[in-house]
Design an enzyme around this catalytic site. Sequence first.
Site, PDB file in Angstrom:
ATOM      1  N   HIS A 153      34.065  15.527  -4.605  1.00 23.15           N
ATOM      2  CA  HIS A 153      34.369  15.814  -6.019  1.00 23.15           C
ATOM      3  C   HIS A 153      33.258  15.359  -6.957  1.00 23.15           C
ATOM      4  O   HIS A 153      33.245  15.735  -8.121  1.00 23.15           O
ATOM      5  CB  HIS A 153      35.692  15.142  -6.402  1.00 23.15           C
ATOM      6  N   ASP A 355      28.035  14.142 -13.416  1.00 21.53           N
ATOM      7  CA  ASP A 355      29.454  14.472 -13.265  1.00 21.53           C
ATOM      8  C   ASP A 355      29.584  15.600 -12.246  1.00 21.53           C
ATOM      9  O   ASP A 355      28.857  16.596 -12.345  1.00 21.53           O
ATOM     10  CB  ASP A 355      30.020  14.953 -14.612  1.00 21.53           C
TER      11      ASP A 355
HETATM   12  P1  ADQ Z   1      37.061  12.479 -13.037  1.00 22.29           P
HETATM   13  O1  ADQ Z   1      35.832  11.655 -13.037  1.00 22.29           O
HETATM   14  O2  ADQ Z   1      38.325  11.745 -13.194  1.00 22.29           O
HETATM   15  O3  ADQ Z   1      37.151  13.407 -11.739  1.00 22.29           O
HETATM   16  P2  ADQ Z   1      37.406  14.914 -14.785  1.00 22.29           P
HETATM   17  O4  ADQ Z   1      36.982  16.074 -13.979  1.00 22.29           O
HETATM   18  O5  ADQ Z   1      37.040  15.023 -16.209  1.00 22.29           O
HETATM   19  O6  ADQ Z   1      36.828  13.527 -14.271  1.00 22.29           O
HETATM   20  O7  ADQ Z   1      38.976  14.821 -14.661  1.00 22.29           O
HETATM   21  C1  ADQ Z   1      39.716  13.895 -15.401  1.00 22.29           C
HETATM   22  C2  ADQ Z   1      41.171  14.355 -15.513  1.00 22.29           C
HETATM   23  O8  ADQ Z   1      41.928  13.277 -16.049  1.00 22.29           O
HETATM   24  C3  ADQ Z   1      41.329  15.533 -16.459  1.00 22.29           C
HETATM   25  O9  ADQ Z   1      42.319  16.389 -15.971  1.00 22.29           O
HETATM   26  C4  ADQ Z   1      41.772  14.860 -17.758  1.00 22.29           C
HETATM   27  O10 ADQ Z   1      42.573  15.661 -18.591  1.00 22.29           O
HETATM   28  C5  ADQ Z   1      42.561  13.680 -17.256  1.00 22.29           C
HETATM   29  N1  ADQ Z   1      42.474  12.602 -18.256  1.00 22.29           N
HETATM   30  C6  ADQ Z   1      41.350  11.995 -18.660  1.00 22.29           C
HETATM   31  N2  ADQ Z   1      41.646  11.100 -19.621  1.00 22.29           N
HETATM   32  C7  ADQ Z   1      42.968  11.146 -19.813  1.00 22.29           C
HETATM   33  C8  ADQ Z   1      43.878  10.473 -20.672  1.00 22.29           C
HETATM   34  N3  ADQ Z   1      43.475   9.562 -21.535  1.00 22.29           N
HETATM   35  N4  ADQ Z   1      45.169  10.762 -20.591  1.00 22.29           N
HETATM   36  C9  ADQ Z   1      45.596  11.690 -19.719  1.00 22.29           C
HETATM   37  N5  ADQ Z   1      44.796  12.374 -18.896  1.00 22.29           N
HETATM   38  C10 ADQ Z   1      43.507  12.099 -18.939  1.00 22.29           C
HETATM   39  C11 ADQ Z   1      36.351  13.589 -10.540  1.00 22.29           C
HETATM   40  C12 ADQ Z   1      34.872  13.918 -10.795  1.00 22.29           C
HETATM   41  C13 ADQ Z   1      34.748  15.135 -11.697  1.00 22.29           C
HETATM   42  C14 ADQ Z   1      35.501  16.315 -11.077  1.00 22.29           C
HETATM   43  C15 ADQ Z   1      36.922  15.917 -10.713  1.00 22.29           C
HETATM   44  C16 ADQ Z   1      37.644  17.015  -9.941  1.00 22.29           C
HETATM   45  O11 ADQ Z   1      34.210  12.791 -11.377  1.00 22.29           O
HETATM   46  O12 ADQ Z   1      33.384  15.479 -11.884  1.00 22.29           O
HETATM   47  O13 ADQ Z   1      35.550  17.375 -12.021  1.00 22.29           O
HETATM   48  O14 ADQ Z   1      36.932  14.745  -9.896  1.00 22.29           O
HETATM   49  O15 ADQ Z   1      36.923  17.400  -8.818  1.00 22.29           O
END
Ligand code: ADQ
Length: 457
Positions: A153, A355
């Site tokens: 991921h 990311d």
């Molecule tokens: P993350 O580093 O966690 O994931 P991201 O892809 O942005 O990053 O996903 C975060 C998720 O958490 C999103 O669905 C977001 O809406 C939710 N979220 C964040 N802050 C929140 C909050 N305060 N309250 C509720 N929900 C919240 C890792 C990798 C990424 C990759 C994903 C999926 O780092 O690059 O996109 O896995 O593969």
Amino acid sequence: MPPRLIAVSNRIPTGSPSSGGLVVALRDALSASGGLWIGAHPDPGTGLEEMEEVSGGGCRCLAFRLSEEEISDYYLGYANSVLWPLCHRRVDLVEMPSTYEERYRAVNARVAKLIAQVARPDDLIWVHDYHFFPLASELRALGLANRIGFFLHIPFPSLGDLSVLSQPEDFADWLADYNLLGLQTRGDVARCLEMYRADPRAEFMPDGTVKMQGRITSVRSFPIGIDVDHFRELAGVGGRNPFGREAPDGFVIGVDRLDYSKGIPNRFRAFGRYLKTRPEGTRPCLVQIAPPTRERVQAYQDITSELEEIAGRLNGAFAELDWTPIRYIHRSIDRSVLARLHRMARACAVTSLADGMNLVAKEFVAAQDPEDPGVLILSRFAGAAEDMTEALLVNPYDIEEMAAAIHQALEMPLDERRARHAACMEVVRRTDATRWAAQFLAALRTCMPTLSPQVAR
Ligand code: ADQ
């Protein structure tokens, strides 16, 4: 009936209605095949227990418990203080006590034994993320010849950075035991192939697969996405204004786990720069939601203090009695409120320094009203930027460029906003979570099977 699927990930679904796209996509694939989801129990144990059934995730889930030592050395240690910074180009943050690596290898060996107790010979096994790089090697050592796929991921590390590992050659070896290696972007695939090119044990086959000591691995990109319709529905539902009565009229939103890879301090600085030069009479606002994660790791404590300091300084310099330019919420918030906030925002700032994909970028685009959409400001270093080229792409290290992008986003004419949004939305739909899972599994099913794993080496 498709072959049974066993998914393995650090976290198992908890049954919360706030589940993201990954959970929905995997849960659907698992229920279609009568499959199992295996992962760590949210509560610690002794590390000696058998797996237990956990209910509430919408599919059959089996959990193993990690002991306190395993949480410290394997999860917070090797996974999040070695592999996470390594993959996010922050080798300066890598911590290397030898117990981290020993425990990482031991947990993978233990989890492999637990999986071997429940796996049938024709099950497909889909392993997720950096917590489990060596899992296929451990499963092969136990004699499993199943098709095993891996999806990373986060970004694939660069060849030079891999030298920070105590035995860098093990990394390529671990991955060679997977039949399919799924990465987020074409850039990740290029970095992975560069690693194999530098390894004298690897050969490139005419069909593009990599052969290493008898083992054949297909390396492909599968950009992950979200459950688009569900998120659009959440965003569109009427109801309470999350701000109460005084919603800021045009605000920029940021939503991230509070992680140093997300580039939040630079985003705050860029917003500060924009505040200095903003058009007269405007009162822009940055709403930043950043719930804490991995709080026991020093680098996360440092970034938390840094952010509080910058937010405090900027609000001290610019706020007025009836205006707070930075509203910083250091908590998780309900997903439906999050979706509403995205829809109300004029722009979203995703400024990651590295990311894998960044699902927040896709959620923001999905939440917009296509007739009057907000603008996505997106770091070139987020995987999402590879396909979402019509977002306002920025260099997250360049504070001035980001300040200019905030200005451009907030002043952008309606026609341009619509055109950019339509192009981004097309990408969000094309890479939707269900298709992502279906494409990965279709590729795994057609991979060349592993011959007898003991013979392979
Ligand atoms: P993350 O580093 O966690 O994931 P991201 O892809 O942005 O990053 O996903 C975060 C998720 O958490 C999103 O669905 C977001 O809406 C939710 N979220 C964040 N802050 C929140 C909050 N305060 N309250 C509720 N929900 C919240 C890792 C990798 C990424 C990759 C994903 C999926 O780092 O690059 O996109 O896995 O593969």
